[in-house]
Design an enzyme around this catalytic site. Sequence first.
Site, PDB file in Angstrom:
ATOM      1  N   TYR A 143       0.479  -1.402   0.213  1.00 34.88           N
ATOM      2  CA  TYR A 143       0.370  -0.194   0.421  1.00 34.88           C
ATOM      3  C   TYR A 143       0.605   1.686  -0.363  1.00 34.88           C
ATOM      4  O   TYR A 143       1.403   1.387   0.747  1.00 34.88           O
ATOM      5  CB  TYR A 143      -0.644  -0.183   1.272  1.00 34.88           C
ATOM      6  N   LYS A 172      -0.753  -0.717  -3.831  1.00 32.56           N
ATOM      7  CA  LYS A 172      -2.384  -0.461  -3.973  1.00 32.56           C
ATOM      8  C   LYS A 172      -1.795   1.207  -4.249  1.00 32.56           C
ATOM      9  O   LYS A 172      -0.968   1.976  -3.074  1.00 32.56           O
ATOM     10  CB  LYS A 172      -3.214  -0.299  -2.542  1.00 32.56           C
ATOM     11  N   ILE A 214      -9.274  -0.788  -5.419  1.00 34.83           N
ATOM     12  CA  ILE A 214      -9.725  -0.797  -3.815  1.00 34.83           C
ATOM     13  C   ILE A 214     -10.770   0.522  -3.539  1.00 34.83           C
ATOM     14  O   ILE A 214     -10.617   1.987  -3.545  1.00 34.83           O
ATOM     15  CB  ILE A 214      -8.706  -0.453  -2.138  1.00 34.83           C
TER      16      ILE A 214
END
Length: 309
Positions: A143, A172, A214
Amino acid sequence: MTTSRNAAAAHPFRGVFPAITTPFNADGSVDHGFLREHARWMMAAGCDGMIPLGSLGETNTLEMDEKMAVLETLVDALDGKPVIPGIASLSTAGGVRLAQAARDVGCGGLMALPPYVYTSDWREMKAHMAALVTATELPVILYNNPGAYRTDFLAPQIAELAGEHANLRGVKESSGDVRRVTALRAALPESVDILVGLDDAIVEGVAAGATGWIAGLINAYPAESVRLFELARDGRAVEAAELYRWFLPLLRLDVVNKFVQLIKFVQEETGHGSARVRAPRLELTDAEKAEVRELLKTASGRVPAGVGA
């Protein structure tokens, strides 16, 4: 069926994954009954898995036993579909413990975050992320959100990690710069999926090479979110643009400081949750609520044809 399973194994992070909010009862405890119902509702709309214990899930306000209870509820609710929790901690050891505990309750993947509070150079941040990635055999999403966590993982650095750890299978990307998606796609092997992490960059991100999302506002609008992703993925530009124009004022609620309060309030206003949050967050002021209600009123007055279809 076999082909579908093989595709999921080869690319476990393609598709739409809600960053699910954590619902609270009036006494402040986690509302597991609603959590289960909410997750199943979003999955029925076509989502591909669930991302609990993220920033939107208020993970830094949850105790370890609460985190594990959330994961147990979701693993049971999703009945084989992947639960991919955020792995965030002040310490590397704490992150490793959470990663291993998540594996042990049946989670299908992990989303690794840099450490809270402490930021440093690539040597230290690489060591932290490598420890989380190697803590289990599960596929991992890295992330990258430099605005929130003050650590910026650049494409060559992520490629270095991916080259050393085969179970790093996703990124992400939440820098807000869609050029990062292009850079990541050029630097990473095809086995690593790129997921858009900011709601108001989804169409641009998919055009640049992202294959996953996401999502945040999906907690109130799952069918619309899945539809938007599919239109963008399938190159149906005119239809995607129409839906995106309608959705953007709401999607932008995901990229401001009070995004947790805002998204939970939208859930409440649309009949899909409660606006309750945990301190230090407080619920929105009356003026802030009025602004969101106006956005919802405008959106409901100009729903594009086929929205949610």
